[in-house]
Design an enzyme around this catalytic site. Structure first.
Site: not given
Length: 259
Positions: A102, A163, A190, A211-212
């Protein structure tokens, strides 16, 4: 029920889960591994510059998330130039043999928006060196096409800043990217909650990376499970085809023959 035959393929590799999860911000590797299992993800993305995947003297992510069962997707988080990103991925390939990667080349620390000039340049170099780059990009159909031409095996437009949890801010351009792409399209960044993951899939995206949204939830394991179901629901809704929108009401029951 989601069709188990509804797979997606990137660079010749086929997956069933359309959810990719990150490996940052978790309390520890144990929690990260539990979240991955709950999410059903088959791919995890790993920041090469931040997560230990090669030093046996320190705790290693590979001790908790088995790379024989889960595909590792090394990323270039924290890189602000093409040179840094290219060097980082060369190191990743030397350490683990990874070629599916990535790529993200950031423009500034405040927004973490991608620098597209550097991103396209890095994509061209990596593709020539035999890498298979899945590329983080702006939500711009022209930029996405340029990346595809440069050798990207997937384009990954942001839904909102990394994030931020703001959700998909521009559905129109994401949809245009999906319509014009010949490689997989995944929303990257997002998404903050399950409904937003479903929206990404309803737009026709091949997958969602996050992730976040999971790691910073009050209950990351429960949120991982919610995201799994949301991605499945959004995909099913897209395949089913939504009803047309109308200006006026349309009764569910016929009006003729009323008592």
């Amino acid at each position: 029920m989601t069709d188990n035959n509804d797979t997606w393929t990137v660079a010749g590799r086929t997956f069933t889960s359309r959810l990719i999860v990150g490996t940052g911000k978790y309390k520890d590797f144990e929690q990260n591994a539990a979240a991955v299992e709950a999410s059903g993800a088959e791919i995890v993305t790993v920041a090469v510059r931040r997560v230990n995947v090669s030093d046996p003297k320190a705790p290693m992510l590979t001790d908790y998330i088995d790379p024989k069962k889960i595909t590792y997707l090394p990323n270039t988080a924290g890189c602000f130039t093409a040179e840094d990103a290219i060097r980082t991925l060369r190191l990743a390939r030397e350490a683990g043999g990874w070629d599916l990667v990535k790529l993200e080349v950031l423009g500034e620390a405040r927004t973490l928006y991608p620098n597209m000039i550097e991103t396209i340049r890095a994509t061209e170099v990596l593709a020539k060196e035999g890498f298979l780059p899945m590329v983080y990009c702006v939500d711009d159909p022209i930029a996405a096409k340029q990346l595809e031409d440069a050798g990207a095996v997937a384009v990954m437009p942001l839904g909102a800043p990394i994030g931020s949890g703001l959700g998909i801010q521009n559905k129109v351009t994401v949809r245009l990217i999906v319509e014009g792409a010949k490689v997989p399209v995944l929303v990257d960044a997002g998404v903050g909650t399950a409904s937003e993951a479903a929206v990404a899939m309803e737009l026709g995206c091949d997958g969602v990376l996050m992730n976040t949204a999971i790691a910073e939830a009050k209950d990351p394991i429960r949120m991982a499970r919610a995201m799994k179901l949301a991605v499945q629901a959004g995909r099913d809704a897209y395949l089913a085809g939504r009803m047309p929108t109308r200006k006026y009401a349309d009764p569910s029951s016929p009006l003729a023959g009323l008592i």
